[in-house]
Design a protein around this motif. Structure first.
Motif, short mmCIF file in Angstrom:
data_model
loop_
_atom_site.label_atom_id
_atom_site.label_comp_id
_atom_site.label_asym_id
_atom_site.label_seq_id
_atom_site.Cartn_x
_atom_site.Cartn_y
_atom_site.Cartn_z
N ARG A 236 -25.00 26.03 -19.60
CA ARG A 236 -24.98 24.85 -20.29
C ARG A 236 -23.61 24.41 -20.58
O ARG A 236 -23.27 23.14 -20.48
N SER A 237 -22.32 25.48 -20.47
CA SER A 237 -21.15 24.85 -20.36
C SER A 237 -20.75 24.12 -19.34
O SER A 237 -20.17 23.03 -19.11
N ALA A 238 -21.47 24.73 -18.13
CA ALA A 238 -21.18 24.05 -16.70
C ALA A 238 -21.76 22.45 -17.10
O ALA A 238 -21.09 21.46 -16.39
N ALA A 239 -23.01 22.40 -17.53
CA ALA A 239 -23.63 21.01 -17.75
C ALA A 239 -22.75 20.13 -18.40
O ALA A 239 -22.57 18.89 -18.27
N ILE A 240 -21.98 20.69 -19.49
CA ILE A 240 -21.30 19.79 -20.43
C ILE A 240 -19.90 19.56 -19.56
O ILE A 240 -19.37 18.14 -19.53
N LEU A 241 -19.16 20.46 -18.84
CA LEU A 241 -18.02 20.27 -18.36
C LEU A 241 -18.24 19.21 -16.91
O LEU A 241 -17.25 18.68 -16.29
N GLY A 242 -19.59 19.07 -16.39
CA GLY A 242 -19.63 18.43 -15.20
C GLY A 242 -19.14 17.24 -15.24
O GLY A 242 -18.35 16.62 -14.39
N PRO A 243 -19.83 16.43 -16.20
CA PRO A 243 -19.48 14.98 -16.41
C PRO A 243 -17.92 14.66 -16.57
O PRO A 243 -17.44 13.90 -16.24
N ASP A 244 -17.49 15.64 -17.48
CA ASP A 244 -15.82 15.53 -17.68
C ASP A 244 -15.16 15.77 -16.45
O ASP A 244 -14.31 14.80 -16.30
N ALA A 245 -15.52 16.67 -15.62
CA ALA A 245 -14.57 16.81 -14.38
C ALA A 245 -14.90 15.83 -13.37
O ALA A 245 -13.81 15.36 -12.87
N ARG A 246 -15.98 15.15 -13.24
CA ARG A 246 -16.29 14.01 -12.48
C ARG A 246 -15.32 12.78 -13.00
O ARG A 246 -14.85 12.08 -12.08
N PHE A 247 -15.49 12.60 -14.26
CA PHE A 247 -14.59 11.63 -14.80
C PHE A 247 -13.20 11.61 -14.53
O PHE A 247 -12.38 10.54 -14.16
N LEU A 248 -12.71 12.77 -14.71
CA LEU A 248 -11.24 13.27 -14.59
C LEU A 248 -11.03 13.05 -12.98
O LEU A 248 -9.88 12.40 -12.63
N ASP A 249 -11.80 13.49 -11.98
CA ASP A 249 -11.32 13.44 -10.97
C ASP A 249 -11.64 11.79 -10.35
O ASP A 249 -10.46 11.44 -9.45
N ASP A 250 -12.29 11.10 -10.71
CA ASP A 250 -12.61 9.76 -10.44
C ASP A 250 -11.04 8.91 -10.91
O ASP A 250 -10.57 8.17 -10.20
N ALA A 251 -10.75 9.39 -12.20
CA ALA A 251 -9.67 8.50 -12.47
C ALA A 251 -8.33 9.26 -11.95
O ALA A 251 -7.31 8.43 -11.74
#
Length: 381
Positions: A236-251
């Motif tokens: 569940r932690s991975a599922a929460i962090l996944g969108p955050d990581a993708r957003f930061l990587d894109d930025a």
């Protein structure tokens, strides 16, 4: 009685597996309908349960599903296991089914990573030959939990702690992981309900491998000391962090593009007064005005774009200090033979100057779309 042509109630685990497969494929544009989808199957319970779930939709004409079986050649009898698995997939109704033998080359990689590299190369070759739109992988919730613990053990950042993404593009191939919400116990139940005999990879019990130690020693201790449900909580932690990581990587990648666009394009002096020849340049003012989280991602991606390797936390810290104008002007050495200098403003210009990265691919390819790659020592269920 198998679930194909059954009488009576459908197994809830089979129903869940089928729903996850269909949802994953339908969510990927171009993979649904007529285009071919391949199941990567080792013959183990996870990927065999995945094949059975996908085969249900192939038999109904909802999806066109094939299979790919990779023989790593690392164990005695591996060719027989691959052939038997391919025959099982054909019996389920998958078509076409390809078996490919690969050579695992150990360099600086560990055994798991070397096998993974060879496996994905073999799968990519089959995708090129078949024109498949996507490949389904059998990673489960338990695999995801193990990946998060591996990231914690390495002291990794957000990307690694986000675990395995449900969708990933690698070397032009789209990989889908429908079973990240399904447990290993459930995939075993699917195989039992479908009367399938999975192959159990002996290396999964080899506790000299880090992932196996986490599976057989670390997670059971955490369950005993902290209570049940640890694997699900980690996933569940991975599922929460996944969108955050993708957003930061894109930025971070957007910041890298702006820093490259604002940097001088003309020649400048390199190490010892030598012209580095097409070195990748980054405008320091753009970098220094950015938040640290984005600046570090942009710098890490720049190292990869210059031909280097994704930097360690320590090396990235040194590079960030260079970008902020701290200490000597360089060079800072990065893994992959990339050297980085801080350059003064060119005559007639103002500002803090620019960074110059020279390496194996000076001024090379654009930064990877998803940011610096993380280590993924994964098994195929």
């Amino acid at each position: 009685m198998t679930q194909f042509g059954r009488r009576g109630r459908l197994s809830p685990d089979v129903a869940a597996a089928r729903r996850l497969v269909l949802d994953a494929v339908r969510a990927h544009p171009g993979a649904g309908g007529d285009p071919l989808v391949l199941v990567a199957c080792s013959g183990g319970p996870d990927s065999l349960a995945l094949a059975a779930a996908a085969a249900h939709f192939a038999r109904r004409g909802v999806l066109r599903v094939g299979g790919v079986v990779v023989d790593h050649g690392l164990q005695e009898g591996s060719a027989e296991v691959a052939a038997r698995t391919a025959e099982t997939l054909r019996g389920l109704g998958l078509d076409p089914v390809h078996t490919t033998a690969v050579t695992v080359r150990r360099g600086t990689e560990g055994p798991e990573m070397a096998a993974r590299t060879a496996r994905y190369a073999g799968i990519a070759e089959v995708v090129r030959r078949t024109g498949a739109a996507a490949v389904l992988l059998g990673h489960t919730l338990d695999d995801q939990a193990e990946s998060v613990l591996l990231g914690l053990a390495r002291g990794s950042g957000t990307r690694s702690l986000a675990g395995m993404p449900p969708v990933r593009e690698l070397d032009g191939v789209t990989y889908l992981r429908p079973f990240l919400e399904l447990t290993r116990e459930q995939t075993l139940a699917v195989c039992a309900a479908e009367q399938l005999e999975p192959w159990h990879d002996p290396t999964n019990g080899d506790t000299t491998l880090t992932r196996s130690r986490i599976r057989h020693r670390v997670l059971p201790v955490l369950e005993a000391e902290l209570g049940p449900g640890i694997a699900r909580a980690l996933a569940r932690s991975a599922a929460i962090l996944g969108p955050d990581a993708r957003f930061l990587d894109d930025a971070g990648n957007e910041l890298l593009a702006r820093a490259r666009a604002a940097a001088p394009t003309g020649p400048g002096p390199g190490a010892g007064g030598q012209e580095p020849g097409g070195a990748l340049r980054l405008d320091l003012e753009v970098l220094q005005e950015a938040p640290e989280a984005l600046r570090r991602r942009a710098l890490a991606a720049a190292v990869v774009a210059a031909g280097g390797q994704s930097p360690s936390h320590e090396r990235l810290g040194a590079l960030d200090a260079l970008a902020r104008g701290r200490g000597a002007a360089g060079p800072v050495q990065m893994a992959g033979k990339v050297s980085v200098w801080r350059r003064r403003p060119q005559p007639g210009t103002r500002g803090p100057g620019h960074l110059e990265l020279a390496g194996a691919r000076p001024g090379g390819a654009a930064a990877p779309e998803s940011g610096p790659a993380s280590h993924e020592e994964r098994r195929e269920g």
